[in-house]
Design an enzyme around this catalytic site. Sequence first.
Site, PDB file in Angstrom:
ATOM      1  N   ARG A  48       0.855  -1.204   0.000  1.00 31.73           N
ATOM      2  CA  ARG A  48       0.000   0.000   0.000  1.00 31.73           C
ATOM      3  C   ARG A  48       0.890   1.252   0.000  1.00 31.73           C
ATOM      4  O   ARG A  48       0.627   2.206  -0.723  1.00 31.73           O
ATOM      5  CB  ARG A  48      -0.944   0.005   1.221  1.00 31.73           C
ATOM      6  CG  ARG A  48      -2.027  -1.049   1.140  1.00 31.73           C
ATOM      7  CD  ARG A  48      -3.086  -0.844   2.212  1.00 31.73           C
ATOM      8  NE  ARG A  48      -2.581  -1.000   3.579  1.00 31.73           N
ATOM      9  CZ  ARG A  48      -2.557  -2.154   4.245  1.00 31.73           C
ATOM     10  NH1 ARG A  48      -3.004  -3.257   3.697  1.00 31.73           N
ATOM     11  NH2 ARG A  48      -2.088  -2.196   5.489  1.00 31.73           N
ATOM     12  N   LYS A 137     -12.785  14.256   4.706  1.00 33.49           N
ATOM     13  CA  LYS A 137     -13.878  13.715   3.893  1.00 33.49           C
ATOM     14  C   LYS A 137     -14.675  12.687   4.680  1.00 33.49           C
ATOM     15  O   LYS A 137     -14.089  11.865   5.402  1.00 33.49           O
ATOM     16  CB  LYS A 137     -13.304  13.046   2.640  1.00 33.49           C
ATOM     17  CG  LYS A 137     -14.337  12.771   1.588  1.00 33.49           C
ATOM     18  CD  LYS A 137     -13.956  11.602   0.713  1.00 33.49           C
ATOM     19  CE  LYS A 137     -14.256  10.301   1.413  1.00 33.49           C
ATOM     20  NZ  LYS A 137     -14.008   9.130   0.579  1.00 33.49           N
ATOM     21  N   GLU A 178     -19.816  13.971   1.466  1.00 33.10           N
ATOM     22  CA  GLU A 178     -19.965  13.051   0.335  1.00 33.10           C
ATOM     23  C   GLU A 178     -21.183  12.136   0.509  1.00 33.10           C
ATOM     24  O   GLU A 178     -21.075  11.063   1.109  1.00 33.10           O
ATOM     25  CB  GLU A 178     -18.692  12.195   0.181  1.00 33.10           C
ATOM     26  CG  GLU A 178     -18.771  11.234  -1.005  1.00 33.10           C
ATOM     27  CD  GLU A 178     -17.543  10.329  -1.145  1.00 33.10           C
ATOM     28  OE1 GLU A 178     -16.597  10.447  -0.333  1.00 33.10           O
ATOM     29  OE2 GLU A 178     -17.548   9.492  -2.047  1.00 33.10           O
ATOM     30  N   LYS A 220     -19.160  16.593  -2.368  1.00 28.61           N
ATOM     31  CA  LYS A 220     -18.630  15.554  -3.267  1.00 28.61           C
ATOM     32  C   LYS A 220     -19.768  14.595  -3.598  1.00 28.61           C
ATOM     33  O   LYS A 220     -19.979  13.590  -2.914  1.00 28.61           O
ATOM     34  CB  LYS A 220     -17.456  14.822  -2.584  1.00 28.61           C
ATOM     35  CG  LYS A 220     -16.936  13.636  -3.389  1.00 28.61           C
ATOM     36  CD  LYS A 220     -15.611  13.126  -2.859  1.00 28.61           C
ATOM     37  CE  LYS A 220     -15.219  11.816  -3.506  1.00 28.61           C
ATOM     38  NZ  LYS A 220     -13.834  11.445  -3.274  1.00 28.61           N
TER      39      LYS A 220
END
Length: 328
Positions: A48, A137, A178, A220
């Site tokens: 990752r 977010k 979002e 978003k």
Amino acid sequence: MNTPKDICQQTINKLCAKNKGILAADESLTTMNKRLAEIGLNSDETTRRQYRELLIDCPNIEQYLNGIILHEETLYQSSDSEKRFCDILTDKGLCIGIKVDQGLSDLPHSSEKITRGLDSLESRLADYFKQGARFAKWRNVYKIDKNTPSHHLIGLNSQTLAHYAKMCLNQGIVPIIEPEILIDGDHSIERTKVVTKAILSSLFDACVSFNIDLSQTILKPSMITSGKQSSEWPNPPSDVSAATLDIFKQVVPNHVASINFLSGGQSPQQASDNLFAIQSQADLPWNVSFSFARAIQQPCMKLWAGESQYVDEARQELINRLKDNCRL
Ligand code: 5MM
């Protein structure tokens, strides 16, 4: 001394710089397991990190991006040459974002899912800020089906998103809100319009009741399309643009700082073409850009496939995708 409001204003000015967008690179461990398995790799801390280094340290991304949303793991990681990822981003002039929700759990007595993470949020935000994060977010997920999304879920999620946004703004962190509407299903574009209107109306009502400064907040959303299994799919970009702007102009307040769309499982080309069709409409009251994950990363990740000799080629593909989303 800079107040949280001053700090958010500096961040929002950077995040709204014209003809650039935001890269979402905040996939959870479960999602990264899935993405890396698709290219035949095991997902561990090293793979990752290597993959995220390919993205973060890609030369010239700052020509197309204002910021990158990171997963918590990435926020504390460093490159092979032992430079903190946060320092690499800051040196490029990019804003550092952080996904702060803690994923989905079952909504009791229903088939729907609710987003977790509000309990521990205040102290986590303080830590993320110290590390350099200046925007955050939080994602809610809605599935369109015969009886979903329910009013109950829409109400709960709207309250949670607004509460999260308030906590962020209080700490000098710009919130991205979002409310994702999944494209899975056979619903029509008309149905998506109705559902989107209900969700966004409820969200902005909640923002009013929490006294959220929308001029320092980014939305978003999903673009308005039919379901992927509908006979209307794929919708022409002119239909996506018309449907999206019809509803957004009715329910998204003009002082929302920016709308940065998610790609939601559209192909990279579809997402870019639809974004361009929306951006090309005259007299938009908001900044309109992207915050794609898959539609930017997919081709680049595939080319890389975990092999260091393909890093340059993969980065070129990343730049190609970014350029295609900065056409204006
Ligand atoms: C909807 O997902 C967001 C945008 O990505 P796409 O452009 O691929 O739709 C994305 O930021 C998402 O929230 C992150 O990838 C994290 O998702 P998970 O499910 O891993 O938390």
